[in-house]
Design a protein around this motif. Structure first.
Motif, PDB file in Angstrom:
ATOM      1  N   LEU A   1       8.903   5.816   9.474  1.00  0.00           N
ATOM      2  CA  LEU A   1       9.432   5.648   8.781  1.00  0.00           C
ATOM      3  C   LEU A   1      11.069   5.104   9.507  1.00  0.00           C
ATOM      4  O   LEU A   1      11.569   3.873   8.557  1.00  0.00           O
ATOM      5  CB  LEU A   1       9.383   6.400   7.627  1.00  0.00           C
TER       6      LEU A   1
ATOM      7  N   GLU B   1       2.880   0.086   2.258  1.00  0.00           N
ATOM      8  CA  GLU B   1       3.339   1.729   1.556  1.00  0.00           C
ATOM      9  C   GLU B   1       2.453   2.956   2.444  1.00  0.00           C
ATOM     10  O   GLU B   1       3.022   3.901   2.685  1.00  0.00           O
ATOM     11  CB  GLU B   1       2.878   1.419   0.532  1.00  0.00           C
TER      12      GLU B   1
ATOM     13  N   SER C   1      12.196   9.589  -0.056  1.00  0.00           N
ATOM     14  CA  SER C   1      11.910   8.794   0.690  1.00  0.00           C
ATOM     15  C   SER C   1      13.155   8.830   1.832  1.00  0.00           C
ATOM     16  O   SER C   1      14.192   7.630   1.969  1.00  0.00           O
ATOM     17  CB  SER C   1      11.901   6.919  -0.241  1.00  0.00           C
TER      18      SER C   1
END
Length: 299
Positions: free
Chosen positions: A159, A258, A127
């Motif tokens: 993201l 996700e 991440s």
């Protein structure tokens, strides 16, 4: 051939241990012990590496990592062994160890683009999208034709909310590999969030032409059709049922997130799944969903 050579090496190790532990007369000459030559060690190491690579292809990542660890012991200066070890560690979720292996590989071969790409993938899984973008772009300076790197780059851009750059990366990935259905699927994800529902539907239909049983594009297409109007409701219901029977995890909004589904697609999908006609399918999916496990398809 490699297996025979490995067995010989272990026999030598046993013989050396026996010689070291057996009591010898004080004045006796130490017997000659054969030490394998570098070429033989390299052959054994490469044989073990090939076995590790085969296990990796079979999905046995943990066993592959253990064999690859033997390879780097025999060939500590060969970056290929470290890259193989890192890949096996990545696939078996040994993320910290994979980072160490990749750092060693980069030290030995800093101009290997595959190492930069692997580090970028590792950062993405941790991440750290900004770090991933930097690593991937460094690798792409060395290799402009790696479809997987562009796919990872697109995911990192998603993201960070950089939809235009993400779409461009996914388009580049699918142009380099014509059957790269995951890149086409993610183009649909971006396009739907941009309000381009018709284009998103076209991408998901294209995906199903390549991978008819893929759950994610099937459910995404169902949501896109549902958003298009009542005249497509019947097909949307059929596709949604098929998708949830294939992979029940997609019934969960948290799981969709996700997989990088945007808020608009998630909201539309939840509205679709509330329809009474889908209640038996949805209830069954909720009972069978296992979000902690791996999806049946690779992203």
């Amino acid at each position: 051939m490699a297996r025979r050579r490995l067995r010989t090496c272990w026999s030598l190790v046993g013989a050396i241990g026996l010689l070291l532990t057996t009591g010898l007369p004080a004045k006796a000459l130490v017997p000659y012990v054969y030490v394998p030559q570098r070429q033989e060690l390299e052959g054994a190491g490469m044989g073990i590496a090939q076995a590790a690579a085969r296990l990796l292809r079979l999905g046995q990542a943990g066993d592959a990592a253990r064999l690859a660890a033997l390879t780097v012991q025999l060939l500590p200066e060969d970056p290929r062994g470290w890259v193989l070890l890192a890949e096996a560690q990545l696939r078996s979720n040994q993320l910290e160890q994979a980072g160490i292996s990749l750092a060693k590989a980069k030290q030995l071969d800093p101009r290997n683009p595959g190492i930069w790409f692997a580090e970028g993938s590792l950062a993405l899984r941790a991440s750290k999208p900004s770090e991933a973008i930097n690593l991937l772009e460094q690798g792409l300076k060395l290799d402009r034709s790696n479809a997987g790197a562009y796919f990872d780059l697109g995911n990192a851009r998603i993201l960070l909310g950089q939809s235009g750059e993400a779409l461009a990366a996914f388009e580049r990935a699918s142009s380099l590999r014509k059957d790269f259905w995951e890149a086409l699927n993610n183009q649909g994800l971006v396009l739907f969030e941009q309000g381009q529902n018709k284009a998103a539907i076209q991408r998901w239909r294209q995906v199903l032409g390549i991978k008819p049983d893929a759950a994610e594009p099937t459910l995404a297409l169902a949501a896109g059709l549902f958003a298009s109007g009542a005249e497509r409701r019947s097909e949307a219901l059929e596709l949604a049922g098929k998708a949830l029977d294939s992979d029940p995890n997609y019934v969960l909004e948290s799981y969709q997130k996700e997989q990088l589904w945007g808020p608009k697609l998630r909201s539309t999908t939840q509205q679709l799944l509330l329809l009474g006609e889908l209640k038996p399918v949805v209830d069954r999916a909720l009972a069978n969903a296992s979000p902690e496990g791996e999806s049946s398809e690779e992203e």
